[in-house]
Scaffold this active site. Structure first.
Site, mmCIF file in Angstrom:
data_model
loop_
_atom_site.group_PDB
_atom_site.id
_atom_site.type_symbol
_atom_site.label_atom_id
_atom_site.label_comp_id
_atom_site.label_asym_id
_atom_site.label_seq_id
_atom_site.Cartn_x
_atom_site.Cartn_y
_atom_site.Cartn_z
ATOM 1 N N TYR A 161 -2.129 -0.524 9.891
ATOM 2 C CA TYR A 161 -2.122 -0.966 8.483
ATOM 3 C C TYR A 161 -0.828 -0.562 7.779
ATOM 4 O O TYR A 161 -0.155 -1.390 7.155
ATOM 5 C CB TYR A 161 -3.337 -0.365 7.786
ATOM 6 C CG TYR A 161 -3.506 -0.729 6.328
ATOM 7 C CD1 TYR A 161 -3.992 -1.972 5.954
ATOM 8 C CD2 TYR A 161 -3.195 0.188 5.329
ATOM 9 C CE1 TYR A 161 -4.167 -2.296 4.619
ATOM 10 C CE2 TYR A 161 -3.369 -0.132 3.990
ATOM 11 C CZ TYR A 161 -3.852 -1.373 3.633
ATOM 12 O OH TYR A 161 -4.022 -1.689 2.311
ATOM 13 N N SER A 168 0.847 -1.203 0.000
ATOM 14 C CA SER A 168 0.000 0.000 0.000
ATOM 15 C C SER A 168 0.879 1.249 0.000
ATOM 16 O O SER A 168 2.024 1.211 0.456
ATOM 17 C CB SER A 168 -0.868 0.001 1.256
ATOM 18 O OG SER A 168 -1.419 1.273 1.471
HETATM 19 N N1 LIG Z 1 -8.328 -1.258 -2.496
HETATM 20 C C1 LIG Z 1 -7.339 -0.427 -2.303
HETATM 21 O O1 LIG Z 1 -7.459 0.795 -2.530
HETATM 22 C C2 LIG Z 1 -6.033 -0.914 -1.790
HETATM 23 C C3 LIG Z 1 -5.008 0.024 -1.645
HETATM 24 C C4 LIG Z 1 -3.792 -0.380 -1.171
HETATM 25 C C5 LIG Z 1 -3.572 -1.708 -0.863
HETATM 26 N N2 LIG Z 1 -4.570 -2.613 -1.004
HETATM 27 C C6 LIG Z 1 -4.259 -3.997 -0.642
HETATM 28 O O2 LIG Z 1 -4.651 -4.858 -1.688
HETATM 29 C C7 LIG Z 1 -5.012 -6.126 -1.163
HETATM 30 C C8 LIG Z 1 -6.373 -6.507 -1.705
HETATM 31 O O3 LIG Z 1 -7.305 -5.534 -1.275
HETATM 32 P P1 LIG Z 1 -8.723 -5.355 -1.954
HETATM 33 O O4 LIG Z 1 -8.963 -3.903 -2.022
HETATM 34 O O5 LIG Z 1 -8.790 -6.195 -3.155
HETATM 35 O O6 LIG Z 1 -9.631 -5.913 -0.751
HETATM 36 P P2 LIG Z 1 -10.966 -6.776 -0.723
HETATM 37 O O7 LIG Z 1 -11.748 -6.603 -1.961
HETATM 38 O O8 LIG Z 1 -11.566 -6.449 0.605
HETATM 39 O O9 LIG Z 1 -10.401 -8.276 -0.683
HETATM 40 C C9 LIG Z 1 -9.757 -8.770 0.445
HETATM 41 C C10 LIG Z 1 -9.623 -10.276 0.302
HETATM 42 O O10 LIG Z 1 -8.925 -10.795 1.447
HETATM 43 C C11 LIG Z 1 -9.694 -11.855 2.006
HETATM 44 N N3 LIG Z 1 -9.448 -11.904 3.454
HETATM 45 C C12 LIG Z 1 -9.590 -10.889 4.339
HETATM 46 N N4 LIG Z 1 -9.334 -11.323 5.571
HETATM 47 C C13 LIG Z 1 -9.027 -12.642 5.466
HETATM 48 C C14 LIG Z 1 -8.704 -13.650 6.409
HETATM 49 N N5 LIG Z 1 -8.652 -13.427 7.727
HETATM 50 N N6 LIG Z 1 -8.448 -14.902 5.958
HETATM 51 C C15 LIG Z 1 -8.527 -15.170 4.637
HETATM 52 N N7 LIG Z 1 -8.822 -14.253 3.704
HETATM 53 C C16 LIG Z 1 -9.088 -13.004 4.125
HETATM 54 C C17 LIG Z 1 -11.137 -11.501 1.652
HETATM 55 O O11 LIG Z 1 -12.019 -12.603 1.650
HETATM 56 P P3 LIG Z 1 -12.913 -13.010 2.924
HETATM 57 O O12 LIG Z 1 -13.404 -11.734 3.560
HETATM 58 O O13 LIG Z 1 -13.983 -13.867 2.368
HETATM 59 O O14 LIG Z 1 -12.004 -13.765 3.827
HETATM 60 C C18 LIG Z 1 -10.958 -10.978 0.224
HETATM 61 O O15 LIG Z 1 -10.855 -12.063 -0.667
HETATM 62 C C19 LIG Z 1 -4.978 -5.992 0.358
HETATM 63 O O16 LIG Z 1 -3.790 -6.534 0.860
HETATM 64 C C20 LIG Z 1 -5.011 -4.495 0.579
HETATM 65 O O17 LIG Z 1 -4.388 -4.111 1.779
HETATM 66 C C21 LIG Z 1 -5.807 -2.244 -1.469
#
Ligand SMILES: NC(=O)c1ccc[n+]([C@@H]2O[C@H](COP(=O)([O-])OP(=O)(O)OC[C@H]3O[C@@H](n4cnc5c(N)ncnc54)[C@H](OP(=O)(O)O)[C@@H]3O)[C@@H](O)[C@H]2O)c1
Length: 271
Positions: free
Chosen positions: A176, A163
């Site tokens: 985070y 991030s």
């Molecule tokens: N979106 C952004 O703007 C952004 C920016 C910077 C970094 N990121 C990073 O990108 C990555 C993906 O984020 P995203 O935005 O795609 O988020 P998302 O749509 O919320 O997806 C998160 C995924 O992680 C899984 N997950 C969460 N907690 C878990 C647990 N305890 N055990 C197993 N699986 C778990 C969720 O599935 P379940 O809930 O079903 O377990 C889901 O598949 C993350 O690492 C996030 O920090 C995102």
């Protein structure tokens, strides 16, 4: 009257062969945590369409089955494992069940992540522990489980999703940002350990991507527009923006790139 020469059909297979040599993941096995939603789901789709057999790991069965059904309907090979990566036991179970589908992975993508965002003054030890467990410890444990085997077989790709908050504080980075800073350092340590034996370890750094992770922020049009204005491209990220970078960093084409953090952020970080 002169006519245009017909488009030369022999060019396409030659081009395709070259692109396959560089980027094909045919015959490779990938494990993608968080592959059922957002960025992880887009990466899962990309790796599978590039030829990999992909195992998706997350907790909620509905998202997992929907992802796998979408891919198998397109002729891709995919399987899912429901596991909670917030405990060491959960990670161990996830790893053991993940290899049952297609065998030991060549590619590991750690996209599962949580962002709880309490203000620093209210950040409890529980929030700290939960954040570190999913965002940093699970990638470490999965690396320990799969990295040495990849090194022994002479090919591996480990890809973490970090991030902006690993690099700068904003929107209450709290635990985070610290977890993501650690994750990027972990990638460098893994790269140091395993790159000499063909395992590259890199990080993709998103900007702001509208996914369920930041649903609250995404529902504020002014904040969304302000974040888009901070990019150079002029828009916020889409999950599919990660497809090309993920395939590249999972493929033979990136064999001399390791320990790097690649910003997929429309220029947000350099504006
Ligand atoms: N979106 C952004 O703007 C952004 C920016 C910077 C970094 N990121 C990073 O990108 C990555 C993906 O984020 P995203 O935005 O795609 O988020 P998302 O749509 O919320 O997806 C998160 C995924 O992680 C899984 N997950 C969460 N907690 C878990 C647990 N305890 N055990 C197993 N699986 C778990 C969720 O599935 P379940 O809930 O079903 O377990 C889901 O598949 C993350 O690492 C996030 O920090 C995102």
């Amino acid at each position: 009257m002169t006519t245009q020469p017909p488009h030369q059909p022999q060019t396409a297979p030659r081009t395709q062969g070259y692109l396959s040599e560089l980027f094909s993941l045919e015959g490779r096995v990938a494990v993608v945590t968080g592959g059922s939603s957002g960025i992880g789901r887009a990466i899962t789709r990309a790796l599978a369409r590039a030829g990999a057999s992909v195992v998706v790991v997350a907790r909620t069965e509905a998202g997992l089955t929907a992802t796998v059904e979408e891919l198998t309907a397109q002729g891709c090979r995919a399987a899912w494992v429901s596991a909670d990566l917030s405990t060491r036991e959960g990670v161990r179970t996830a790893a053991e069940r993940a290899v049952e589908a297609f065998g030991e992975p060549d590619i590991l993508v750690n996209s599962a992540g949580i962002n709880l965002r309490p203000p620093m003054d209210e950040l409890t030890e529980d929030v700290w522990d939960a954040t570190m467990a999913v965002n940093l410890e699970a990638p470490f444990l999965l690396g320990q489980r799969f990295g040495p085997g990849m090194a022994e077989r002479g090919y591996g790709r480990i890809l973490h999703i970090s991030s902006q908050q690993a690099h700068r504080a904003f929107v209450q980075s709290g635990a985070y940002g610290a977890s993501k800073g650690g994750l990027e350092a972990l990638a460098r340590s893994q790269a140091e350990a395993w790159s000499p034996r063909g395992v590259t370890c890199n990080v993709l750094v998103p900007g702001f991507v509208m996914t369920p992770l930041n649903a609250r922020l995404s529902s504020d049009p002014e904040k969304v527009a302000a974040l888009a204005a901070r990019t150079m491209i002029g828009r916020n990220g889409l999950a599919d923006d990660f497809a090309g970078a993920a395939v590249f960093l999972a493929s033979p084409a990136s064999s001399y790139i390791t320990g790097q953090s690649v910003f997929v952020d429309g220029g947000l970080s350099v504006h």
